[in-house]
Design an enzyme around this catalytic site. Structure first.
Site, PDB file in Angstrom:
ATOM      1  N   CYS A  44      12.127  18.952  -7.553  1.00 11.64           N
ATOM      2  CA  CYS A  44      12.603  17.971  -8.541  1.00 11.64           C
ATOM      3  C   CYS A  44      13.770  17.119  -8.051  1.00 11.64           C
ATOM      4  CB  CYS A  44      13.002  18.697  -9.814  1.00 11.64           C
ATOM      5  SG  CYS A  44      11.660  19.709 -10.426  1.00 11.64           S
ATOM      6  N   LYS A  89      -8.992  27.475 -10.201  1.00 11.57           N
ATOM      7  CA  LYS A  89      -7.803  27.547 -11.059  1.00 11.57           C
ATOM      8  C   LYS A  89      -8.204  27.933 -12.486  1.00 11.57           C
ATOM      9  CE  LYS A  89      -3.517  24.933 -10.610  1.00 11.57           C
ATOM     10  NZ  LYS A  89      -2.909  23.642 -10.446  1.00 11.57           N
ATOM     11  N   GLU A  91      10.995  17.176 -19.752  1.00 11.51           N
ATOM     12  CA  GLU A  91      11.143  18.635 -19.702  1.00 11.51           C
ATOM     13  C   GLU A  91      12.358  18.963 -18.840  1.00 11.51           C
ATOM     14  OE1 GLU A  91       9.371  21.283 -21.143  1.00 11.51           O
ATOM     15  OE2 GLU A  91      11.124  22.199 -20.220  1.00 11.51           O
ATOM     16  N   PHE A  92      13.136  19.959 -19.265  1.00 14.37           N
ATOM     17  CA  PHE A  92      14.353  20.286 -18.509  1.00 14.37           C
ATOM     18  C   PHE A  92      14.326  21.710 -17.946  1.00 14.37           C
ATOM     19  CE2 PHE A  92      15.500  17.081 -21.720  1.00 14.37           C
ATOM     20  CZ  PHE A  92      15.910  16.063 -20.871  1.00 14.37           C
ATOM     21  N   THR A  95       7.726  13.712 -15.266  1.00 14.79           N
ATOM     22  CA  THR A  95       8.900  12.883 -14.991  1.00 14.79           C
ATOM     23  C   THR A  95       8.423  11.532 -14.455  1.00 14.79           C
ATOM     24  OG1 THR A  95      10.205  14.846 -14.517  1.00 14.79           O
ATOM     25  CG2 THR A  95      11.016  12.768 -13.606  1.00 14.79           C
ATOM     26  N   VAL A 123       5.578  22.937 -15.549  1.00 12.79           N
ATOM     27  CA  VAL A 123       5.791  22.350 -16.871  1.00 12.79           C
ATOM     28  C   VAL A 123       4.550  22.546 -17.742  1.00 12.79           C
ATOM     29  CG1 VAL A 123       6.209  20.184 -18.103  1.00 12.79           C
ATOM     30  CG2 VAL A 123       7.467  20.676 -16.006  1.00 12.79           C
TER      31      VAL A 123
HETATM   32  C1  UGA Z   1      15.950  21.174 -11.871  1.00 12.04           C
HETATM   33  C2  UGA Z   1      16.786  21.014 -13.141  1.00 12.04           C
HETATM   34  O1  UGA Z   1      17.850  21.955 -13.135  1.00 12.04           O
HETATM   35  C3  UGA Z   1      15.922  21.211 -14.404  1.00 12.04           C
HETATM   36  O2  UGA Z   1      16.711  20.951 -15.569  1.00 12.04           O
HETATM   37  C4  UGA Z   1      14.758  20.228 -14.348  1.00 12.04           C
HETATM   38  O3  UGA Z   1      13.884  20.402 -15.464  1.00 12.04           O
HETATM   39  C5  UGA Z   1      13.964  20.471 -13.081  1.00 12.04           C
HETATM   40  O4  UGA Z   1      14.832  20.270 -11.940  1.00 12.04           O
HETATM   41  C6  UGA Z   1      12.819  19.483 -13.039  1.00 12.04           C
HETATM   42  O5  UGA Z   1      13.079  18.282 -12.980  1.00 12.04           O
HETATM   43  O6  UGA Z   1      11.667  19.904 -13.181  1.00 12.04           O
HETATM   44  P1  UGA Z   1      15.014  23.261 -10.466  1.00 12.04           P
HETATM   45  O7  UGA Z   1      14.612  22.257  -9.440  1.00 12.04           O
HETATM   46  O8  UGA Z   1      14.045  24.290 -10.882  1.00 12.04           O
HETATM   47  O9  UGA Z   1      15.490  22.520 -11.824  1.00 12.04           O
HETATM   48  O10 UGA Z   1      16.262  24.057  -9.868  1.00 12.04           O
HETATM   49  P2  UGA Z   1      17.842  24.067 -10.094  1.00 12.04           P
HETATM   50  O11 UGA Z   1      18.223  25.369 -10.666  1.00 12.04           O
HETATM   51  O12 UGA Z   1      18.308  22.859 -10.761  1.00 12.04           O
HETATM   52  O13 UGA Z   1      18.340  24.048  -8.570  1.00 12.04           O
HETATM   53  C7  UGA Z   1      18.077  22.929  -7.731  1.00 12.04           C
HETATM   54  C8  UGA Z   1      18.737  23.133  -6.384  1.00 12.04           C
HETATM   55  O14 UGA Z   1      20.167  23.046  -6.515  1.00 12.04           O
HETATM   56  C9  UGA Z   1      18.461  24.473  -5.727  1.00 12.04           C
HETATM   57  O15 UGA Z   1      18.217  24.299  -4.350  1.00 12.04           O
HETATM   58  C10 UGA Z   1      19.735  25.261  -5.945  1.00 12.04           C
HETATM   59  O16 UGA Z   1      19.969  26.231  -4.946  1.00 12.04           O
HETATM   60  C11 UGA Z   1      20.779  24.157  -5.879  1.00 12.04           C
HETATM   61  N1  UGA Z   1      22.020  24.488  -6.603  1.00 12.04           N
HETATM   62  C12 UGA Z   1      22.040  24.566  -7.951  1.00 12.04           C
HETATM   63  C13 UGA Z   1      23.192  24.711  -5.873  1.00 12.04           C
HETATM   64  O17 UGA Z   1      23.197  24.642  -4.620  1.00 12.04           O
HETATM   65  N2  UGA Z   1      24.330  25.008  -6.554  1.00 12.04           N
HETATM   66  C14 UGA Z   1      24.375  25.087  -7.912  1.00 12.04           C
HETATM   67  O18 UGA Z   1      25.481  25.336  -8.473  1.00 12.04           O
HETATM   68  C15 UGA Z   1      23.201  24.870  -8.623  1.00 12.04           C
END
Ligand code: UGA
Length: 451
Positions: free
Chosen positions: A276, A41, A163-164, A130, A17
């Site tokens: 997350c 860093k 942040e999303f 968060t 982020v």
């Molecule tokens: C997630 C949120 O999507 C973001 O919006 C948020 O900002 C972020 O957390 C955070 O709080 O910082 P992220 O953890 O990067 O993002 O990854 P995602 O793409 O959300 O995936 C999370 C997990 O769900 C992964 O293990 C992924 O494989 C799994 N997933 C996701 C599935 O198994 N199926 C899906 O359809 C989507």
């Protein structure tokens, strides 16, 4: 108390982020100072090298460093004093009981307060980390006030803007947000931050202005909902497997066409992980329980997710019988593709269970091998290539849907494996093609189903 809007930004906390926010503002022509407590860093960032892998980040960082728009400095004070706005984007990890650890947020607020004691002009503080509802007003505000001798709303501004961004598409998401949520301590802070956002992101992005605890809750509710959606489709997938002829991929497609449901985050698989969802859902559960509310749905969402690893192992046993001494090829270790992040990766949960069954694990990941070695150690034989991993295996389990694996066809497995048994944990292959030539099982695919 008007902000100068001189386009000077500082960022405290340099994870996904923080660094993406910093690079974004620098790319928009702002003068950005990022601060770290680690000399290594600081030197790395000033050389234009990101401390972690994220697509597009290295090129962008190099450019903004070369253009002198982004500079890393040791310690917080210089960065804060040389800016008009400070983003707090430090980590908020879990404590052993699942509740949020706000230590780094508190440290940052203390240091910002101390620096602001030396500054006469108005300064805006933006909490991006968060944090559980109430943190900005009950922890950040009093800590900054105590250390600065200043008053929030009068001498400095305070907003909470969650942040999303998603790892793996963090740069794209930062440059193209769906929405900007502004939790404002006071009307002026909100107005100053909205102006800053409009200048940087343009007028098209929807902006929602609410109070600080509501903004904090929007972030938790969003992650908890997305995790729920994935646990939901995983449970449906497991039910689909009981009925020959049903395929969860098609079920999800049919559901997703309903705009009330939406098609995204309905990909069934081996479970969710990352830095997350697990941490945030746990923190929301712990927060609710502390307030004497039982979050039954959220607790089930976590349980369903953890059980999915067991389900994967059961599917493997259905196909192989006993796993003892069997060579299992695991393709993909990171919690999702395009990242080397192994935090709470489903691969680790599955590998633990496979080891307990006596299986011999060989694994390959295009990006996460170094990080995986730290977590998995000698539980796994790490292979340098897909071929090396799959060769002679009794079963190949797809855990992460990297493009490199999607390109493989049934023949690639047939020619290398002892038994061409593919367990597709991410639904990356066409069942019809694989069932012709291999023994193919997949999450959410009813037995004998050709998809
Ligand atoms: C997630 C949120 O999507 C973001 O919006 C948020 O900002 C972020 O957390 C955070 O709080 O910082 P992220 O953890 O990067 O993002 O990854 P995602 O793409 O959300 O995936 C999370 C997990 O769900 C992964 O293990 C992924 O494989 C799994 N997933 C996701 C599935 O198994 N199926 C899906 O359809 C989507």
């Amino acid at each position: 108390m008007r902000i100068s809007m001189e386009k000077r930004v500082s960022v405290v906390g340099l994870g996904y982020v923080g660094l993406c926010t910093a690079v974004f503002f620098a790319a928009k022509g702002y003068k950005v100072k990022v601060s770290s407590q680690s000399l290594e860093k600081v030197e790395q960032i000033n050389a234009g090298v990101p401390p972690f892998y994220e697509p597009q980040l290295d090129n962008l960082l190099k450019t903004v460093v070369q253009e002198d728009n982004l500079v890393a400095v040791l310690g917080r004070e210089e960065a804060i004093l040389d800016s008009d706005v400070t983003f707090i984007s430090v980590g908020t990890p879990s404590l052993p009981d699942g509740s949020i650890d706000l230590r780094f947020v508190c440290e940052s607020a203390t240091e910002i307060g101390k620096a602001l004691r030396k500054k006469a002009e108005y300064h805006l503080i933006v909490v991006k980390s968060t944090v559980v509802p109430g943190t900005t007003e009950n922890l950040v505000k009093p800590t900054v006030e105590k250390n600065s001798g200043k008053i929030a709303g009068d001498d400095f501004g305070l907003v909470m803007s969650p942040e999303f961004l998603r790892e793996g598409s963090a740069v794209y998401d930062t440059f193209n947000p769906d929405r900007i949520v502004i939790g404002e301590f006071d009307e002026h802070s909100g107005a100053v931050f909205e102006k800053l956002c409009k200048l940087a992101y343009g007028d098209e992005v929807p902006v929602l202005r609410v109070n600080c605890p509501t903004a904090e809750m929007i972030k938790y509710a969003s992650n908890a909902f997305l995790a729920t959606k994935v646990s939901f489709i995983n449970e449906i997938a497991n039910i689909c497997e009981l009925v020959p002829g049903i395929d969860v991929v098609k079920v999800a497609k049919g559901m997703g066409l309903d705009p009330r449901i939406g098609s995204r985050f309905l990909n069934a698989g081996v479970g969710w992980g990352g830095s997350c969802f697990p941490k945030d859902v746990k923190a929301l559960i712990a927060f609710s329980r502390k307030e004497e509310f039982k979050p039954l749905l959220l607790e089930s969402v976590v349980r369903v997710n953890l059980e999915q690893a067991r389900h994967v192992v059961d599917l493997m046993k259905e196909g192989l019988g006993k796993l003892e001494g069997r060579k299992i090829a695991v393709l993909g270790l990171s919690f999702k593709p395009n990242t080397n992040d192994m935090r709470e990766a489903p691969s680790a949960r599955i590998i633990d269970l496979l080891c307990k069954e006596g299986a011999v694990i060989h694994a390959y990941d295009p990006m996460a091998m170094k990080d995986a070695k730290e977590i998995l150690g000698d539980k796994v034989n790490f292979s340098q290539t897909v071929n090396e991993c799959v060769e002679g295996a009794d079963c190949c389990l797809i855990v992460t849907e990297w493009d490199e694996f999607k390109k493989l066809g049934p023949d690639d497995f047939v020619k290398l494996m002892k038994v061409p048994f593919i367990l597709d944990g991410r639904r990356i292959y066409d069942p019809a093609k694989f069932l012709d030539k291999t023994k193919y099982k997949a999450i959410g695919l009813g037995n004998g189903n050709r998809g």
